[in-house]
Design an enzyme around this catalytic site. Sequence first.
Site, PDB file in Angstrom:
ATOM      1  N   SER A 120      28.842  86.286 -11.201  1.00 10.54           N
ATOM      2  CA  SER A 120      27.943  85.663 -10.221  1.00 10.54           C
ATOM      3  C   SER A 120      28.266  84.185 -10.120  1.00 10.54           C
ATOM      4  O   SER A 120      27.417  83.332 -10.342  1.00 10.54           O
ATOM      5  CB  SER A 120      26.486  85.877 -10.645  1.00 10.54           C
ATOM      6  OG  SER A 120      25.615  85.315  -9.678  1.00 10.54           O
ATOM      7  N   TYR A 172      29.922  87.439   0.243  1.00  7.04           N
ATOM      8  CA  TYR A 172      29.167  86.950   1.397  1.00  7.04           C
ATOM      9  C   TYR A 172      29.871  87.375   2.682  1.00  7.04           C
ATOM     10  O   TYR A 172      31.097  87.407   2.744  1.00  7.04           O
ATOM     11  CB  TYR A 172      29.040  85.419   1.302  1.00  7.04           C
ATOM     12  CG  TYR A 172      28.165  84.806   2.364  1.00  7.04           C
ATOM     13  CD1 TYR A 172      26.912  85.333   2.649  1.00  7.04           C
ATOM     14  CD2 TYR A 172      28.597  83.704   3.096  1.00  7.04           C
ATOM     15  CE1 TYR A 172      26.112  84.788   3.635  1.00  7.04           C
ATOM     16  CE2 TYR A 172      27.801  83.142   4.077  1.00  7.04           C
ATOM     17  CZ  TYR A 172      26.562  83.694   4.349  1.00  7.04           C
ATOM     18  OH  TYR A 172      25.775  83.148   5.330  1.00  7.04           O
ATOM     19  N   TYR A 182      30.853  77.686   6.324  1.00  5.52           N
ATOM     20  CA  TYR A 182      31.259  78.240   5.029  1.00  5.52           C
ATOM     21  C   TYR A 182      32.759  78.005   4.903  1.00  5.52           C
ATOM     22  O   TYR A 182      33.564  78.912   5.081  1.00  5.52           O
ATOM     23  CB  TYR A 182      30.908  79.720   4.970  1.00  5.52           C
ATOM     24  CG  TYR A 182      30.857  80.316   3.575  1.00  5.52           C
ATOM     25  CD1 TYR A 182      29.806  80.017   2.716  1.00  5.52           C
ATOM     26  CD2 TYR A 182      31.837  81.193   3.130  1.00  5.52           C
ATOM     27  CE1 TYR A 182      29.743  80.576   1.445  1.00  5.52           C
ATOM     28  CE2 TYR A 182      31.783  81.767   1.867  1.00  5.52           C
ATOM     29  CZ  TYR A 182      30.730  81.446   1.030  1.00  5.52           C
ATOM     30  OH  TYR A 182      30.661  82.016  -0.224  1.00  5.52           O
ATOM     31  N   LYS A 190      36.145  84.956  -0.523  1.00  3.26           N
ATOM     32  CA  LYS A 190      35.291  86.155  -0.522  1.00  3.26           C
ATOM     33  C   LYS A 190      36.058  87.362   0.023  1.00  3.26           C
ATOM     34  O   LYS A 190      35.853  88.489  -0.435  1.00  3.26           O
ATOM     35  CB  LYS A 190      34.019  85.904   0.287  1.00  3.26           C
ATOM     36  CG  LYS A 190      33.058  84.903  -0.368  1.00  3.26           C
ATOM     37  CD  LYS A 190      32.697  85.286  -1.798  1.00  3.26           C
ATOM     38  CE  LYS A 190      31.519  84.483  -2.336  1.00  3.26           C
ATOM     39  NZ  LYS A 190      31.314  84.711  -3.791  1.00  3.26           N
ATOM     40  N   LEU A 220      20.310  82.872  -0.028  1.00  9.73           N
ATOM     41  CA  LEU A 220      19.309  82.521  -1.047  1.00  9.73           C
ATOM     42  C   LEU A 220      19.436  81.026  -1.336  1.00  9.73           C
ATOM     43  O   LEU A 220      20.535  80.504  -1.451  1.00  9.73           O
ATOM     44  CB  LEU A 220      19.586  83.317  -2.326  1.00  9.73           C
ATOM     45  CG  LEU A 220      18.732  82.939  -3.546  1.00  9.73           C
ATOM     46  CD1 LEU A 220      17.333  83.546  -3.417  1.00  9.73           C
ATOM     47  CD2 LEU A 220      19.382  83.419  -4.847  1.00  9.73           C
ATOM     48  N   ARG A 223      21.206  76.818  -6.243  1.00  8.83           N
ATOM     49  CA  ARG A 223      21.820  75.501  -6.404  1.00  8.83           C
ATOM     50  C   ARG A 223      23.147  75.419  -5.642  1.00  8.83           C
ATOM     51  O   ARG A 223      23.408  74.465  -4.908  1.00  8.83           O
ATOM     52  CB  ARG A 223      22.044  75.245  -7.900  1.00  8.83           C
ATOM     53  CG  ARG A 223      22.503  73.856  -8.206  1.00  8.83           C
ATOM     54  CD  ARG A 223      22.886  73.745  -9.673  1.00  8.83           C
ATOM     55  NE  ARG A 223      23.577  72.491  -9.903  1.00  8.83           N
ATOM     56  CZ  ARG A 223      23.003  71.419 -10.437  1.00  8.83           C
ATOM     57  NH1 ARG A 223      21.754  71.453 -10.818  1.00  8.83           N
ATOM     58  NH2 ARG A 223      23.690  70.311 -10.599  1.00  8.83           N
ATOM     59  N   ALA A 224      23.975  76.475  -5.821  1.00  7.07           N
ATOM     60  CA  ALA A 224      25.280  76.495  -5.149  1.00  7.07           C
ATOM     61  C   ALA A 224      25.107  76.480  -3.633  1.00  7.07           C
ATOM     62  O   ALA A 224      25.824  75.781  -2.922  1.00  7.07           O
ATOM     63  CB  ALA A 224      26.075  77.725  -5.589  1.00  7.07           C
TER      64      ALA A 224
HETATM   65  P1  NAI Z   1      24.214  79.619  -8.518  1.00  6.22           P
HETATM   66  O1  NAI Z   1      24.392  78.145  -8.427  1.00  6.22           O
HETATM   67  O2  NAI Z   1      23.001  80.143  -9.179  1.00  6.22           O
HETATM   68  O3  NAI Z   1      25.455  80.306  -9.223  1.00  6.22           O
HETATM   69  C1  NAI Z   1      26.773  79.842  -9.215  1.00  6.22           C
HETATM   70  C2  NAI Z   1      27.154  79.623 -10.664  1.00  6.22           C
HETATM   71  O4  NAI Z   1      28.559  79.466 -10.792  1.00  6.22           O
HETATM   72  C3  NAI Z   1      26.518  78.367 -11.265  1.00  6.22           C
HETATM   73  O5  NAI Z   1      25.781  78.738 -12.399  1.00  6.22           O
HETATM   74  C4  NAI Z   1      27.736  77.532 -11.656  1.00  6.22           C
HETATM   75  O6  NAI Z   1      27.495  76.790 -12.824  1.00  6.22           O
HETATM   76  C5  NAI Z   1      28.777  78.612 -11.873  1.00  6.22           C
HETATM   77  N1  NAI Z   1      30.168  78.156 -11.861  1.00  6.22           N
HETATM   78  C6  NAI Z   1      30.801  77.401 -10.936  1.00  6.22           C
HETATM   79  N2  NAI Z   1      32.083  77.211 -11.299  1.00  6.22           N
HETATM   80  C7  NAI Z   1      32.269  77.883 -12.468  1.00  6.22           C
HETATM   81  C8  NAI Z   1      33.385  78.065 -13.343  1.00  6.22           C
HETATM   82  N3  NAI Z   1      34.574  77.504 -13.085  1.00  6.22           N
HETATM   83  N4  NAI Z   1      33.212  78.788 -14.466  1.00  6.22           N
HETATM   84  C9  NAI Z   1      32.017  79.349 -14.753  1.00  6.22           C
HETATM   85  N5  NAI Z   1      30.930  79.219 -13.962  1.00  6.22           N
HETATM   86  C10 NAI Z   1      31.062  78.492 -12.831  1.00  6.22           C
HETATM   87  O7  NAI Z   1      24.319  80.133  -7.011  1.00  6.22           O
HETATM   88  P2  NAI Z   1      24.297  81.590  -6.353  1.00  6.22           P
HETATM   89  O8  NAI Z   1      24.172  81.320  -4.904  1.00  6.22           O
HETATM   90  O9  NAI Z   1      23.312  82.461  -6.999  1.00  6.22           O
HETATM   91  O10 NAI Z   1      25.768  82.140  -6.603  1.00  6.22           O
HETATM   92  C11 NAI Z   1      26.072  83.316  -7.307  1.00  6.22           C
HETATM   93  C12 NAI Z   1      27.030  84.173  -6.486  1.00  6.22           C
HETATM   94  O11 NAI Z   1      26.346  84.655  -5.325  1.00  6.22           O
HETATM   95  C13 NAI Z   1      28.259  83.420  -5.978  1.00  6.22           C
HETATM   96  O12 NAI Z   1      29.387  84.250  -6.039  1.00  6.22           O
HETATM   97  C14 NAI Z   1      27.887  83.166  -4.522  1.00  6.22           C
HETATM   98  O13 NAI Z   1      29.013  82.966  -3.697  1.00  6.22           O
HETATM   99  C15 NAI Z   1      27.174  84.461  -4.206  1.00  6.22           C
HETATM  100  N6  NAI Z   1      26.373  84.485  -2.964  1.00  6.22           N
HETATM  101  C16 NAI Z   1      25.374  83.562  -2.762  1.00  6.22           C
HETATM  102  C17 NAI Z   1      24.636  83.571  -1.592  1.00  6.22           C
HETATM  103  C18 NAI Z   1      23.528  82.570  -1.371  1.00  6.22           C
HETATM  104  O14 NAI Z   1      23.042  82.447  -0.239  1.00  6.22           O
HETATM  105  N7  NAI Z   1      23.072  81.862  -2.387  1.00  6.22           N
HETATM  106  C19 NAI Z   1      24.905  84.560  -0.526  1.00  6.22           C
HETATM  107  C20 NAI Z   1      25.942  85.517  -0.860  1.00  6.22           C
HETATM  108  C21 NAI Z   1      26.656  85.450  -2.030  1.00  6.22           C
END
Ligand code: NAI
Length: 286
Positions: A120, A172, A182, A190, A220, A223-224
Amino acid sequence: RGKRAFIAGVADDNGYGWAIAKSLAAAGAEILVGTWVPALNIFETSLRRGKFDESRVLPDGSLMDITKVYPLDAIFDCPEHVPEDIKNNKRYAGSTKWTVKEVAESVKEDFGSIDILVHSLANGPEVIKPLLETSRNGYLAAISASSYSFVSLLKHFVPIMNPGGATISLTYIASEKIIPGYGGGMSSAKAALESDTRVLAFEAGRKHKIRVNTISAGPLRSRAAKAIGFIDMMIDYSLENAPLQKELSAEEVGNAAAFLASPLASAITGAVVYVDNGLNAMGVGV
Ligand code: NAI
């Protein structure tokens, strides 16, 4: 015995990783997480100080227990690949064994095996730049952190996964349809992740009886996502145009992940599963 899950990409209680951890915990799984090294300190401190206690509450009233937090940087496979400036970086120097290979070794040492692997995480340093203005380095960094990181995790964790196990990543819709904003190669990353889901489902399925699926999640306010800058617009767009006109909760994605990781989904592999209130099915907004 209950299942054991390793969830890579949890650094606060707002993202999909946290919600997936909760749904898996509610279903009885033991939870291990991998936290990005620069975010580790604040995450562990917040956990210890009870800052997440409210969001740790499970449906039965108990609190989700995270058995162990591992530092992880998924852009590095082994210590030999870590450049000096990172090694000596203040935020990294306090932690050890955070490359993918070393984390898998540590989990093996601590617990022997796992059943569920969740990816994730994503990172695209130039995500706010249109693809046409993205540098080679920015593009490759997006692919490295967001796509190859999954290949690497699977490569190193599959040997310690029990047959019948499941892996899940988050993708996504920008991989297949134009989503302006994006950028930075994240749409490409992706697309790679989704294609790799199919190939890895074949390879890990044949060799180890492991299933590989990805969830294409709706927007959602994580933070990212806030760093990308258009998240409120995407949430509003979905509310207006999706078949189901409600805000998507992280828990809905968590529950879908728990299903996909469970024996209920024992014949599902190589799939992109949409958890987006149906928005992907619309041709035009109405
Ligand atoms: P999030 O910020 O909770 O999660 C992203 C995490 O990736 C963070 O905890 C960050 O510390 C970690 N990270 C970044 N680079 C890293 C690395 N080199 N090594 C280890 N960890 C690393 O944000 P979210 O949005 O929950 O993201 C989780 C997944 O969901 C991602 O793949 C994102 O693309 C995907 N996603 C998110 C959407 C949204 O609207 N938030 C929609 C569709 C997919």
